[in-house]
Design a protein around this motif. Structure first.
Motif, mmCIF file in Angstrom:
data_model
loop_
_atom_site.group_PDB
_atom_site.id
_atom_site.type_symbol
_atom_site.label_atom_id
_atom_site.label_comp_id
_atom_site.label_asym_id
_atom_site.label_seq_id
_atom_site.Cartn_x
_atom_site.Cartn_y
_atom_site.Cartn_z
ATOM 1 N N UNK A 95 0.819 -1.216 0.000
ATOM 2 C CA UNK A 95 0.000 0.000 0.000
ATOM 3 C C UNK A 95 0.858 1.274 0.000
ATOM 4 N N UNK A 96 0.271 2.385 -0.441
ATOM 5 C CA UNK A 96 1.017 3.652 -0.468
ATOM 6 C C UNK A 96 1.370 4.129 0.934
ATOM 7 N N UNK A 97 2.350 4.991 1.010
ATOM 8 C CA UNK A 97 2.798 5.505 2.306
ATOM 9 C C UNK A 97 1.716 6.311 3.011
ATOM 10 N N UNK A 98 0.809 6.938 2.225
ATOM 11 C CA UNK A 98 -0.211 7.772 2.849
ATOM 12 C C UNK A 98 -1.510 7.029 3.124
ATOM 13 N N UNK A 99 -1.564 5.723 2.868
ATOM 14 C CA UNK A 99 -2.708 4.911 3.271
ATOM 15 C C UNK A 99 -2.475 4.418 4.698
ATOM 16 N N UNK A 100 -3.511 3.880 5.344
ATOM 17 C CA UNK A 100 -3.382 3.479 6.741
ATOM 18 C C UNK A 100 -2.244 2.490 6.982
ATOM 19 N N UNK A 101 -2.046 1.450 6.161
ATOM 20 C CA UNK A 101 -0.902 0.559 6.400
ATOM 21 C C UNK A 101 0.438 1.281 6.280
ATOM 22 N N UNK A 102 0.518 2.245 5.355
ATOM 23 C CA UNK A 102 1.734 3.042 5.235
ATOM 24 C C UNK A 102 1.977 3.868 6.485
ATOM 25 N N UNK A 103 0.898 4.456 7.019
ATOM 26 C CA UNK A 103 1.008 5.202 8.269
ATOM 27 C C UNK A 103 1.459 4.281 9.395
ATOM 28 N N UNK A 104 0.936 3.039 9.389
ATOM 29 C CA UNK A 104 1.357 2.073 10.402
ATOM 30 C C UNK A 104 2.849 1.800 10.343
ATOM 31 N N UNK A 105 3.376 1.595 9.138
ATOM 32 C CA UNK A 105 4.804 1.306 8.997
ATOM 33 C C UNK A 105 5.668 2.477 9.449
ATOM 34 N N UNK A 106 5.305 3.688 9.054
ATOM 35 C CA UNK A 106 6.120 4.842 9.440
ATOM 36 C C UNK A 106 6.040 5.091 10.946
ATOM 37 N N UNK A 107 4.864 4.862 11.530
ATOM 38 C CA UNK A 107 4.706 5.041 12.973
ATOM 39 C C UNK A 107 5.505 3.999 13.740
ATOM 40 N N UNK A 108 5.418 2.746 13.311
ATOM 41 C CA UNK A 108 6.154 1.662 13.961
ATOM 42 C C UNK A 108 7.658 1.890 13.847
ATOM 43 N N UNK A 109 8.104 2.316 12.668
ATOM 44 C CA UNK A 109 9.526 2.600 12.453
ATOM 45 C C UNK A 109 10.033 3.642 13.445
ATOM 46 N N UNK A 110 9.255 4.697 13.619
ATOM 47 C CA UNK A 110 9.646 5.779 14.533
ATOM 48 C C UNK A 110 9.722 5.286 15.975
#
Length: 327
Positions: free
Chosen positions: A31-46
């Motif tokens: 999924x794109x970075x601005x979709x919910x799964x993308x938000x999940x990945x960036x949040x988890x990474x942080x």
């Protein structure tokens, strides 16, 4: 001795200490970075970076650039091609029937319902992953799924004119039963199908639509609240077990924090999506003809019964607990 100490100190200044060893996990999603799964990945990474003190690094990738789509994600993680990943739960039905639960049609009709179902389903999803040698990290909620189309949907008969992208076996059966030409297509492969004209409608949320700019081809959105599905983030269990105790604690805490923030984000996501869709010329039908929902719901009961058969003894306790949780 004093001279030796001074020399040792000087050498340390010239040759700094070796940097801390760092563990890196590749973690893709289709999924794109601005979709919910993308938000999940960036949040988890942080959160992992913060809580591990930089000892564990997550390398997220989006839009299936790693060459792995949801249906193949569990195998890719189990085989060690990547350490972790995010997958749409409905695409994993062939792995275990439990993964189809979050996207059963018209079972949940609100964010509250979706949260209740996710909490009930969590141990069952975790157990299914464990059988594959994987560990559940966190669940990603999606906004309600609706129909993106080239023309407005006014009557039930309009469904028969749709060549629609669906997102799992269940939704394909429901839309085919209502007369549409339906095919389960990964989100990463959806845009090429729109470009070549082989589909003229998409089952997705406003979230997914914004991520792919579906409005460039499909300027109408019918709010049918088909489901509020989930995506599943998991890691290879052996990789997780290989971490030190403090890093395992960091991963667990980051997972909990990520999921909390995703549910909070979902509470405002729908209106944000609709605002962005309208800004890009999308006409949103928030009260589609009742006959359209009825045509789809007529097949929903059948697929729910079929899911119960496939899921075996898990069906009754899950659905009983869910119904008991509703006000």
């Amino acid at each position: 001795m004093r001279l030796l100490s001074l020399l040792a100190g000087a050498l340390l200044l010239l040759y700094p200490a070796t940097p801390r060893a760092q563990t890196v996990w590749d973690m893709p999603t289709e999924y794109p970075e601005n979709a919910m799964p993308g938000l999940g990945l960036t949040t988890f990474t942080k959160h992992v970076a913060e809580l591990s003190g930089g000892k564990l690094q997550i390398k997220p990738s989006f839009d299936a650039t790693a060459g792995i789509k949801s249906a193949g994600m569990l195998t890719a993680i189990a085989d060690g091609r990547v350490q972790a990943g995010d997958a749409f739960a409905g695409s994993l039905e062939s792995e275990d029937a439990i993964f189809a639960l979050p996207s059963l049609p018209f079972l949940v009709t609100s964010t509250t319902d979706a949260k209740h179902l996710a909490d009930i389903a969590r141990p069952y999803l975790a157990a299914a992953l464990q059988k594959k040698g994987l560990r559940l990290l966190y669940l990603t909620p999606w906004p309600p799924s609706g129909i993106w189309s080239k023309t407005p949907l006014k009557t039930a008969s309009d469904l028969s004119g749709l060549s629609i992208r669906t997102y799992d076996k269940t939704s394909t059966e429901v839309f085919a039963g209502a007369g549409a030409k339906a095919a389960s297509i990964s989100f990463a492969d959806t845009m090429p199908k729109l470009v070549d004209g082989s589909i003229n409608a998409v089952l997705s949320s406003g979230d997914g639509g914004a991520g792919r700019k579906l409005w460039e081809f499909l300027p109408y959105f019918s709010e049918i609240t088909y489901s509020l599905p989930l995506s599943v983030a998991s890691v290879n269990q052996a990789v997780y077990d290989g971490l030190s105790g403090d890093l395992r604690e960091a991963v667990d805490a980051a997972s909990r924090q990520t999921e909390r923030e995703l549910w909070l984000a979902l509470s405002t996501r729908l209106q944000e999506n609709y605002q962005r869709m309208r800004q890009n010329g999308v006409t949103i039908d928030s009260s589609p003809a009742p006959a359209i929902a009825e045509a789809l719901q007529s097949g929903a009961a059948a697929v729910q019964r079929a899911w119960c058969v496939k899921s075996g003894p898990a069906c009754v306790p899950i659905l009983d607990a869910f119904r008991a949780s509703k006000p």
